[in-house]
Design a protein around this motif. Structure first.
Motif, PDB file in Angstrom:
ATOM      1  N   TYR A 374      -8.878  16.863  46.571  1.00  0.00           N
ATOM      2  CA  TYR A 374      -7.858  16.541  47.579  1.00  0.00           C
ATOM      3  C   TYR A 374      -8.185  15.178  48.174  1.00  0.00           C
ATOM      4  CZ  TYR A 374      -5.094  16.863  51.902  1.00  0.00           C
ATOM      5  OH  TYR A 374      -4.208  16.629  52.921  1.00  0.00           O
ATOM      6  N   LEU A 375      -7.186  14.285  48.165  1.00  0.00           N
ATOM      7  CA  LEU A 375      -7.364  12.939  48.711  1.00  0.00           C
ATOM      8  C   LEU A 375      -6.123  12.573  49.504  1.00  0.00           C
ATOM      9  CD1 LEU A 375      -8.880  10.263  48.969  1.00  0.00           C
ATOM     10  CD2 LEU A 375      -7.962   9.595  46.739  1.00  0.00           C
ATOM     11  N   ASP A 376      -6.330  12.283  50.801  1.00  0.00           N
ATOM     12  CA  ASP A 376      -5.221  11.954  51.690  1.00  0.00           C
ATOM     13  C   ASP A 376      -5.381  10.520  52.198  1.00  0.00           C
ATOM     14  OD1 ASP A 376      -3.217  11.788  53.567  1.00  0.00           O
ATOM     15  OD2 ASP A 376      -3.637  13.731  54.484  1.00  0.00           O
ATOM     16  N   LEU A 377      -4.465   9.654  51.773  1.00  0.00           N
ATOM     17  CA  LEU A 377      -4.419   8.258  52.213  1.00  0.00           C
ATOM     18  C   LEU A 377      -3.090   7.959  52.901  1.00  0.00           C
ATOM     19  CD1 LEU A 377      -5.971   6.756  48.978  1.00  0.00           C
ATOM     20  CD2 LEU A 377      -6.986   6.524  51.242  1.00  0.00           C
ATOM     21  N   SER A 378      -2.443   8.971  53.402  1.00  0.00           N
ATOM     22  CA  SER A 378      -1.115   8.815  54.003  1.00  0.00           C
ATOM     23  C   SER A 378      -1.180   8.059  55.322  1.00  0.00           C
ATOM     24  CB  SER A 378      -0.475  10.190  54.225  1.00  0.00           C
ATOM     25  OG  SER A 378      -1.259  10.977  55.103  1.00  0.00           O
ATOM     26  N   ASN A 379      -0.027   7.494  55.704  1.00  0.00           N
ATOM     27  CA  ASN A 379       0.134   6.810  56.994  1.00  0.00           C
ATOM     28  C   ASN A 379      -0.903   5.714  57.220  1.00  0.00           C
ATOM     29  OD1 ASN A 379       1.278   9.742  57.376  1.00  0.00           O
ATOM     30  ND2 ASN A 379       2.291   8.473  58.911  1.00  0.00           N
ATOM     31  N   ASN A 380      -1.147   4.931  56.191  1.00  0.00           N
ATOM     32  CA  ASN A 380      -1.925   3.711  56.320  1.00  0.00           C
ATOM     33  C   ASN A 380      -0.971   2.528  56.163  1.00  0.00           C
ATOM     34  OD1 ASN A 380      -5.168   3.959  56.342  1.00  0.00           O
ATOM     35  ND2 ASN A 380      -4.297   5.781  55.373  1.00  0.00           N
ATOM     36  N   SER A 381      -1.484   1.404  55.727  1.00  0.00           N
ATOM     37  CA  SER A 381      -0.643   0.226  55.463  1.00  0.00           C
ATOM     38  C   SER A 381      -0.870  -0.251  54.035  1.00  0.00           C
ATOM     39  CB  SER A 381      -0.973  -0.894  56.465  1.00  0.00           C
ATOM     40  OG  SER A 381      -0.772  -0.465  57.787  1.00  0.00           O
ATOM     41  N   ILE A 382      -1.094   0.675  53.134  1.00  0.00           N
ATOM     42  CA  ILE A 382      -1.482   0.348  51.765  1.00  0.00           C
ATOM     43  C   ILE A 382      -0.327  -0.327  51.028  1.00  0.00           C
ATOM     44  CG2 ILE A 382      -2.229   1.309  49.551  1.00  0.00           C
ATOM     45  CD1 ILE A 382      -3.538   3.593  51.202  1.00  0.00           C
ATOM     46  N   SER A 383      -0.588  -1.514  50.546  1.00  0.00           N
ATOM     47  CA  SER A 383       0.399  -2.230  49.734  1.00  0.00           C
ATOM     48  C   SER A 383      -0.158  -2.572  48.357  1.00  0.00           C
ATOM     49  CB  SER A 383       0.836  -3.516  50.453  1.00  0.00           C
ATOM     50  OG  SER A 383      -0.276  -4.365  50.692  1.00  0.00           O
ATOM     51  N   MET A 384      -1.461  -2.451  48.190  1.00  0.00           N
ATOM     52  CA  MET A 384      -2.085  -2.799  46.914  1.00  0.00           C
ATOM     53  C   MET A 384      -3.022  -1.676  46.480  1.00  0.00           C
ATOM     54  SD  MET A 384      -4.358  -6.181  45.937  1.00  0.00           S
ATOM     55  CE  MET A 384      -3.012  -7.238  46.498  1.00  0.00           C
ATOM     56  N   ILE A 385      -2.810  -1.203  45.256  1.00  0.00           N
ATOM     57  CA  ILE A 385      -3.659  -0.162  44.674  1.00  0.00           C
ATOM     58  C   ILE A 385      -4.189  -0.682  43.345  1.00  0.00           C
ATOM     59  CG2 ILE A 385      -3.771   2.215  43.823  1.00  0.00           C
ATOM     60  CD1 ILE A 385      -1.485   2.920  45.663  1.00  0.00           C
ATOM     61  N   GLY A 386      -5.492  -0.611  43.158  1.00  0.00           N
ATOM     62  CA  GLY A 386      -6.099  -1.066  41.916  1.00  0.00           C
ATOM     63  C   GLY A 386      -5.520  -0.342  40.712  1.00  0.00           C
ATOM     64  N   PRO A 387      -5.466  -1.002  39.556  1.00  0.00           N
ATOM     65  CA  PRO A 387      -4.829  -0.405  38.369  1.00  0.00           C
ATOM     66  C   PRO A 387      -5.515   0.858  37.878  1.00  0.00           C
ATOM     67  CG  PRO A 387      -5.990  -2.433  37.796  1.00  0.00           C
ATOM     68  CD  PRO A 387      -5.971  -2.364  39.291  1.00  0.00           C
ATOM     69  N   HIS A 388      -6.754   1.113  38.304  1.00  0.00           N
ATOM     70  CA  HIS A 388      -7.465   2.324  37.881  1.00  0.00           C
ATOM     71  C   HIS A 388      -8.057   3.066  39.080  1.00  0.00           C
ATOM     72  CE1 HIS A 388      -7.086   0.845  33.777  1.00  0.00           C
ATOM     73  NE2 HIS A 388      -7.572  -0.318  34.187  1.00  0.00           N
ATOM     74  N   ALA A 389      -7.409   2.943  40.237  1.00  0.00           N
ATOM     75  CA  ALA A 389      -7.986   3.418  41.497  1.00  0.00           C
ATOM     76  C   ALA A 389      -8.333   4.901  41.476  1.00  0.00           C
ATOM     77  CB  ALA A 389      -7.033   3.118  42.647  1.00  0.00           C
ATOM     78  N   PHE A 390      -7.488   5.730  40.874  1.00  0.00           N
ATOM     79  CA  PHE A 390      -7.708   7.180  40.893  1.00  0.00           C
ATOM     80  C   PHE A 390      -7.987   7.745  39.502  1.00  0.00           C
ATOM     81  CE2 PHE A 390      -4.211   6.081  43.942  1.00  0.00           C
ATOM     82  CZ  PHE A 390      -4.996   6.081  45.089  1.00  0.00           C
ATOM     83  N   SER A 391      -8.170   6.870  38.528  1.00  0.00           N
ATOM     84  CA  SER A 391      -8.227   7.313  37.131  1.00  0.00           C
ATOM     85  C   SER A 391      -9.458   8.156  36.805  1.00  0.00           C
ATOM     86  CB  SER A 391      -8.155   6.103  36.189  1.00  0.00           C
ATOM     87  OG  SER A 391      -9.271   5.242  36.391  1.00  0.00           O
ATOM     88  N   ARG A 392     -10.542   8.000  37.578  1.00  0.00           N
ATOM     89  CA  ARG A 392     -11.762   8.758  37.300  1.00  0.00           C
ATOM     90  C   ARG A 392     -11.786  10.130  37.982  1.00  0.00           C
ATOM     91  NH1 ARG A 392     -16.482   6.783  35.706  1.00  0.00           N
ATOM     92  NH2 ARG A 392     -17.623   7.779  37.435  1.00  0.00           N
ATOM     93  N   LEU A 393     -10.784  10.424  38.773  1.00  0.00           N
ATOM     94  CA  LEU A 393     -10.774  11.663  39.556  1.00  0.00           C
ATOM     95  C   LEU A 393     -10.180  12.799  38.722  1.00  0.00           C
ATOM     96  CD1 LEU A 393      -9.615  10.168  42.977  1.00  0.00           C
ATOM     97  CD2 LEU A 393     -11.924  10.306  42.025  1.00  0.00           C
TER      98      LEU A 393
END
Length: 692
Positions: A374-393
């Motif tokens: 479970y990963l919660d990144l909601s309600n931030n100001s995220i505009s950039m996500i790395g191309p493999h940010a969650f790929s290892r999860l």
């Protein structure tokens, strides 16, 4: 009962000249008015894998006069019916205000094989009364909600409570005190005056206490603590907890039931043995603004730091933690995370960074946290996500990214090889293009794209851009599924794509054409569209779907699939997808709009500048729409051909005999308040529908 109990110091007994019963009589304290409710249930605990029966007694109390009264301990304890087997007795005492409640003694022996969970809400009980009650009832859990054990009290004979006896806490495993809001009457330091320690206490909860000067005392008062929760208590830093790495188990062959295990651990994505105590440090809603230079150490299952105004921590802040499975850093001011800030947390399963100030999620942010579910990144100001940010999860089950500034997503970002990725939340992001990556994951059952800017502006191109191999592989029922199987079979459960409140205004499939390349594209569009219709539930509620002539190709496609037996006719979209406009089709299911009734706007000679002209799909009849334009008379000229004239809601008073009336099929004039129509004017004209 209050969950996650944890708190209460040495509130102590009382040396008095007379017995409590005599004092109550001598002081003229009246008997309480009360209402009692009893019930029986099974506890969250088991003994030798058998449910532990729970007897619950709830008492609502109030004095007949003044602000204090008494109860007989015997009357309360006789409300329970024990058969000699192990049982839990829950006693809930509730007052409408902070009334002082006394107990007259019960001299009978201690009740065998029963442990009491005592919860006091608003009532003020003296330590004398608590000790009186505990003479027969063995307190296992003690909690005070919006109240506290009364430490200072003077009886009418002049005798006073003395902080010298904490007998009622001797057997307690869990203690909790939640002070009333804005309450300053409790001197916390006095709670340490009793010279006893509490080795039996494993769970401790304090709320609304100023503990900054007393953190170091906790270790000595409660040496075997497993679960420490100090919230809303103005802490500036964390205690050095845990102060031992001794993992403890429930006593006397007790264990958590399935329900108890869910409430205590599973719902937080924590895995523990049913007979094992959870190790927790909860410091939510304090004033810990920085943890730079601080290092947590030892075995913890859960660490909660939500709502502290935390803006920074060091790369080593969490590196000394062993076995941590749940980390809550939500509702803080974190704008940037230190490199390798979560490196040592290899057992982490639950990460909450909701409502911070993060703008970038790098490829290495969660590189070492491959056990995350479970990963919660909601309600931030995220505009950039790395191309493999969650790929290892590869164990990720739920990813929350709603209400950020995300405008694009790629397939490579997500755990392509996960066998458990089931929920992705993207609500409220300024996405305008549908993220086709969400269609390619075999296990992804819920995708929420509510209130985005997705508009399906080029629905045909979206279909062409879909990767058919990934789409087919992600929805095949087995490794041997063929293309024919994929089209003819139906899944047990549709994957849900929720686009509620977005900006989808058309479902336009462009004409397929006759060239070879166009026919090949048409075949791929057919295959892709059929997979989308058969394997996904697209929720289009509150979208501005405009049902003009552009829906007709889609409607024909669906009818053809019905005729070929590839659709059954009872699929959800036949009733769920509804038109928003034009007005005559509002709330009408898209696939129930007759093709002959649809029309599209056209640019045509002689169309009045203040009006709009449309062409009907099948008949080619021209609609001249002059509704609500303030007209006082008929236009001098109108387009050639057969006409439908929509002149409602104007200021027309007379029907002018014009040449185009002979070509008019419909003449709609309702809403012209002072209109007079002379039969002679329209006599001889073949007007099939006249509405005035």
């Amino acid at each position: 009962m209050l969950r996650n109990f944890n708190v209460i110091w040495c509130f102590c007994f009382i040396a008095v000249k007379l017995s409590t019963a005599n004092i109550v009589t001598q002081c003229g304290i009246p008997k309480c008015l009360y209402r009692q409710v009893k019930s029986t249930s099974f506890s969250v605990m088991e003994v030798n894998n058998q449910p532990l029966k729970t007897n619950i007694v709830g008492i609502s109390l109030m004095p007949p006069s003044s602000d204090e009264c008494y109860l007989n301990a015997a009357d309360v304890l006789d409300s329970y019916h024990f058969n000699g087997n192990r049982a839990v007795a829950v006693l809930i005492m509730r007052c409408a205000a902070n009334y002082t409640i006394h107990f007259n003694p019960d001299a009978r022996p201690t009740i065998p094989n029963a442990v009491f969970h005592v919860q006091v809400e608003n009532c003020l009980l003296t330590t004398d009364s608590l000790n009186t009650l505990s003479n027969r009832a063995s307190f296992n859990h003690v909690s005070f909600i919006n109240t506290y054990p009364l430490q200072k009290y003077s009886y009418c004979d002049g005798s006073k409570l003395l902080n010298s006896n904490c007998r009622y806490l001797k057997s307690a495993n869990a203690i909790g005190i939640i002070l009333p809001e804005k309450h300053n009457a409790v001197n916390f330091s006095e709670m340490f005056q009793c010279n006893e320690t509490f080795p039996n206490v494993k769970e401790l909860q304090f709320r609304r206490f100023d503990l900054n000067q007393h953190l170091s005392h906790l270790k000595y008062k409660f040496p075997n603590l497993q679960d420490l929760q100090i919230s809303d208590s103005f802490l500036k830093t964390s205690p050095n907890f845990p102060w031992n790495n001794k993992r403890m188990y429930f006593e006397n062959n007790k264990s958590l039931s399935e329900t108890g295990l869910y409430d205590s651990a599973t719902r937080y994505n924590v895995i523990i043995q049913p007979n094992m105590r959870k190790r927790v440090l909860n410091l939510n809603s304090n004033d810990i603004e920085t943890l730079v230079g601080f290092r947590f150490e030892g075995y913890l299952d859960m660490l909660k730091l939500s709502g502290n105004g935390l803006s920074s921590f060091s790369s080593f802040t969490f590196s000394g933690l062993l076995g941590l499975q749940h980390l809550d850093l939500s509702v803080n001011y974190l704008s940037k995370l230190p490199t390798d800030g979560f490196r040592g947390l290899t057992a982490l399963r639950h990460m909450n960074l909701h409502a911070n100030l993060l703008s970038v999620v790098s490829d290495d942010m969660f590189y070492y946290n491959t056990e995350l579910v479970y990963l919660d990144l909601s309600n931030n100001s995220i505009s950039m996500i790395g191309p493999h940010a969650f790929s290892r999860l590869h164990h990720l089950q739920e990813l929350r990214l709603e209400y950020n500034n995300i405008v694009t997503l790629s397939y490579s970002m997500f755990p392509a090889f996960s066998v458990s990725f089931r929920s992705l939340i993207l609500d409220g992001n300024p996405l305008s293009k549908f993220p086709d990556a969400v269609l390619y994951f075999k296990t992804l059952q819920e995708v929420s794209l509510r209130y985005t800017s997705i508009d399906f502006q080029n629905f045909t191109q979206m279909l062409l851009d879909l990767n058919f191999s990934l789409l087919a592989e992600g929805n095949a029922q087995s490794s041997t599924t063929t293309e024919t199987d994929l089209l003819k079979s139906s899944p047990r459960r549709l994957k849900r794509i929720d686009l509620t409140g977005s900006k989808i205004n058309n479902l336009h499939l462009k004409y397929f054409g006759t060239s070879l390349s166009t026919r090949l594209n048409a075949r791929m569009k057919k295959l892709k569209l059929l997979i989308l219709l058969k394997y996904f539930q697209f929720i289009l509620t509150d979208n501005p779907i405009h049902c003009d002539c552009r829906i007709n190709h889609f409607t024909r496609f669906v009818k053809r699939m019905l005729a070929d037996g590839l659709l059954r006719g009872n699929e959800y979209f036949f009733n769920d997808w509804k038109c928003s406009s034009p007005a005559e089709f509002r709330y009408k299911p898209v696939f129930q709009v007759p093709e002959s009734d649809t029309y599209c706007k056209i640019d045509i000679p002689k169309c009045p500048a203040t009006c709009s002209c449309y062409e009907r799909s099948v008949s080619g009849i021209t609609i001249v729409d002059c509704r609500n334009r303030g007209l006082t008379d008929f236009p001098e000229q109108l387009p050639d051909g057969i006409l439908d004239l929509w002149f409602q809601n104007n200021n027309i008073t007379n029907v002018t005999r014009t040449s185009y009336l002979s070509r008019t099929r419909q003449l709609l004039l309702s809403g012209n308040k002072h209109l007079k129509v002379s039969p002679e004017v329209i006599r001889g004209f073949d007007i099939l529908k006249l509405a005035t």
